[in-house]
Design a protein around this motif. Sequence first.
Motif, mmCIF file in Angstrom:
data_model
loop_
_atom_site.group_PDB
_atom_site.id
_atom_site.type_symbol
_atom_site.label_atom_id
_atom_site.label_comp_id
_atom_site.label_asym_id
_atom_site.label_seq_id
_atom_site.Cartn_x
_atom_site.Cartn_y
_atom_site.Cartn_z
ATOM 1 N N LYS A 178 0.840 -1.193 0.000
ATOM 2 C CA LYS A 178 0.000 0.000 0.000
ATOM 3 C C LYS A 178 0.882 1.253 0.000
ATOM 4 O O LYS A 178 2.040 1.222 0.423
ATOM 5 C CB LYS A 178 -0.923 0.004 1.214
ATOM 6 N N ALA A 179 0.312 2.349 -0.480
ATOM 7 C CA ALA A 179 1.054 3.614 -0.514
ATOM 8 C C ALA A 179 1.160 4.185 0.897
ATOM 9 O O ALA A 179 0.179 4.218 1.639
ATOM 10 C CB ALA A 179 0.349 4.606 -1.437
ATOM 11 N N CYS A 180 2.358 4.629 1.250
ATOM 12 C CA CYS A 180 2.546 5.214 2.578
ATOM 13 C C CYS A 180 2.251 6.718 2.532
ATOM 14 O O CYS A 180 2.325 7.342 1.472
ATOM 15 C CB CYS A 180 3.977 4.980 3.069
ATOM 16 N N PRO A 181 1.920 7.313 3.681
ATOM 17 C CA PRO A 181 1.688 8.756 3.725
ATOM 18 C C PRO A 181 2.991 9.529 3.785
ATOM 19 O O PRO A 181 4.060 8.968 4.069
ATOM 20 C CB PRO A 181 0.908 8.918 5.036
ATOM 21 N N VAL A 182 2.911 10.815 3.521
ATOM 22 C CA VAL A 182 4.068 11.688 3.748
ATOM 23 C C VAL A 182 4.291 11.765 5.258
ATOM 24 O O VAL A 182 3.357 12.041 6.008
ATOM 25 C CB VAL A 182 3.822 13.096 3.176
ATOM 26 N N PRO A 183 5.489 11.485 5.739
ATOM 27 C CA PRO A 183 5.693 11.376 7.189
ATOM 28 C C PRO A 183 5.768 12.724 7.901
ATOM 29 O O PRO A 183 6.144 13.738 7.306
ATOM 30 C CB PRO A 183 7.034 10.640 7.286
ATOM 31 N N ASP A 184 5.400 12.693 9.186
ATOM 32 C CA ASP A 184 5.675 13.856 10.029
ATOM 33 C C ASP A 184 7.168 13.980 10.286
ATOM 34 O O ASP A 184 7.729 15.082 10.300
ATOM 35 C CB ASP A 184 4.943 13.721 11.375
ATOM 36 N N ARG A 185 7.803 12.823 10.504
ATOM 37 C CA ARG A 185 9.236 12.783 10.803
ATOM 38 C C ARG A 185 9.886 11.668 9.989
ATOM 39 O O ARG A 185 9.301 10.603 9.803
ATOM 40 C CB ARG A 185 9.484 12.498 12.291
ATOM 41 N N ILE A 186 11.111 11.895 9.538
ATOM 42 C CA ILE A 186 11.876 10.839 8.880
ATOM 43 C C ILE A 186 12.442 9.936 9.967
ATOM 44 O O ILE A 186 13.135 10.395 10.877
ATOM 45 C CB ILE A 186 13.017 11.419 8.028
ATOM 46 N N GLY A 187 12.124 8.658 9.910
ATOM 47 C CA GLY A 187 12.530 7.727 10.954
ATOM 48 C C GLY A 187 13.447 6.632 10.438
ATOM 49 O O GLY A 187 13.359 6.209 9.279
ATOM 50 N N VAL A 188 14.326 6.171 11.316
ATOM 51 C CA VAL A 188 15.232 5.061 11.033
ATOM 52 C C VAL A 188 15.178 4.088 12.199
ATOM 53 O O VAL A 188 15.178 4.507 13.361
ATOM 54 C CB VAL A 188 16.682 5.558 10.827
ATOM 55 N N LEU A 189 15.115 2.803 11.901
ATOM 56 C CA LEU A 189 15.221 1.785 12.936
ATOM 57 C C LEU A 189 16.605 1.162 12.896
ATOM 58 O O LEU A 189 17.107 0.797 11.823
ATOM 59 C CB LEU A 189 14.181 0.681 12.744
ATOM 60 N N GLN A 190 17.230 1.051 14.065
ATOM 61 C CA GLN A 190 18.475 0.314 14.231
ATOM 62 C C GLN A 190 18.112 -1.018 14.877
ATOM 63 O O GLN A 190 17.607 -1.055 15.992
ATOM 64 C CB GLN A 190 19.454 1.090 15.110
ATOM 65 N N ILE A 191 18.362 -2.099 14.169
ATOM 66 C CA ILE A 191 17.967 -3.428 14.643
ATOM 67 C C ILE A 191 19.207 -4.305 14.744
ATOM 68 O O ILE A 191 19.895 -4.526 13.737
ATOM 69 C CB ILE A 191 16.941 -4.080 13.700
ATOM 70 N N ALA A 192 19.505 -4.789 15.937
ATOM 71 C CA ALA A 192 20.587 -5.745 16.156
ATOM 72 C C ALA A 192 19.949 -7.059 16.560
ATOM 73 O O ALA A 192 19.381 -7.172 17.658
ATOM 74 C CB ALA A 192 21.541 -5.240 17.231
ATOM 75 N N SER A 193 19.987 -8.039 15.690
ATOM 76 C CA SER A 193 19.274 -9.296 15.893
ATOM 77 C C SER A 193 20.230 -10.459 15.688
ATOM 78 O O SER A 193 20.634 -10.754 14.555
ATOM 79 C CB SER A 193 18.107 -9.383 14.905
ATOM 80 N N PHE A 194 20.605 -11.125 16.772
ATOM 81 C CA PHE A 194 21.511 -12.258 16.706
ATOM 82 C C PHE A 194 20.856 -13.457 17.402
ATOM 83 O O PHE A 194 20.418 -13.371 18.540
ATOM 84 C CB PHE A 194 22.846 -11.912 17.361
ATOM 85 N N GLY A 195 20.757 -14.558 16.662
ATOM 86 C CA GLY A 195 20.027 -15.712 17.153
ATOM 87 C C GLY A 195 18.552 -15.644 16.828
ATOM 88 O O GLY A 195 17.774 -16.503 17.253
ATOM 89 N N TYR A 196 18.173 -14.627 16.069
ATOM 90 C CA TYR A 196 16.771 -14.451 15.662
ATOM 91 C C TYR A 196 16.706 -13.934 14.218
ATOM 92 O O TYR A 196 17.615 -13.225 13.753
ATOM 93 C CB TYR A 196 16.059 -13.418 16.542
ATOM 94 N N ALA A 197 15.612 -14.263 13.550
ATOM 95 C CA ALA A 197 15.201 -13.568 12.334
ATOM 96 C C ALA A 197 14.072 -12.651 12.770
ATOM 97 O O ALA A 197 12.977 -13.108 13.106
ATOM 98 C CB ALA A 197 14.724 -14.548 11.270
ATOM 99 N N THR A 198 14.351 -11.352 12.816
ATOM 100 C CA THR A 198 13.433 -10.394 13.422
ATOM 101 C C THR A 198 12.786 -9.524 12.352
ATOM 102 O O THR A 198 13.475 -8.850 11.586
ATOM 103 C CB THR A 198 14.170 -9.508 14.435
#
Length: 292
Positions: A178-198
């Motif tokens: 689906k099309a996303c909206p124009v964001p209020d804020r530009i966001g980034v997720l930092q994901i450290a996943s070891f021993g998992y598929a997250t």
Amino acid sequence: MTFVRFLAFLFLTAGILRGEDPELRRQLERSYGAWKQSLIAADLSGWQQSTAAHRQMLTRNLIVSQKQPFPHALFAIPMRPPEIATLRFLGSTVKGNTANLAYFGKVDLGLVDQSEIPESLLILKFVRESTGWKFDTTRLINLGSAPEIQAALKNGGRANFLDDPEFAPTGEVPAVPKACPVPDRIGVLQIASFGYATRVSVNGFDVATVQDNAEEHLVIGGLKNGDNPTTVEAKQLPVPEGAERSLEINAIILTGEQKRPTIQVFSWKAEKHPVPEFQKMMIFVNKITMRE
């Protein structure tokens, strides 16, 4: 086993590539050529006609999530599509309504001087829709740390790596997101996943699936002022003896301001393992978390 060692193993145990279909190659290269020309000419209609439907929406969402104008920003990217006529064709593979073409050589993206271009593997990916084969995306593998593979390919050697699941087409055409909206804020997720598929989703949009790695990913649709419902699905993976599982997620806002370019608004780290397979969280963006 590192990725390059894995590739070397595939190469050294290789036979002749299956998938020498001249007509398929012609169809796919025509599709890629139309896509390439549409970018060079800044032709939106041509780009829409030559690009897979799901890739069009993914591209639009990535641009919008960075608060960039679409489609203008699509044609402002400094990287140019590579010219395949100067590369050595390795072979084609097809599975259902998906197909790949593979090439070897110096893949020029227009980013560095030609003398500095490394020899690489270039994989072009396609999907078949009701109106024919459409270009999907590319995968570029730098062979700078694999001189034995470079030498063998330059001397006419062949590999069956295209048949390995790491490289082969999946056979499944992705659904159009689906099309996303124009964001209020530009966001980034930092994901450290070891021993998992997250797998992490924010506001109903998939952000990323990270497996035994630490990565940063743009939040599709950005972060809204207020509440941002977040889901985390963590599938356990085997871990080496003596190794520990770990899972950590941070949410960062990109402000575009020189004095304060980033603001961390969310941080979570698993305290007990294994973690639940499904969790709901909330990323709050307000005066408290922004520390304004």
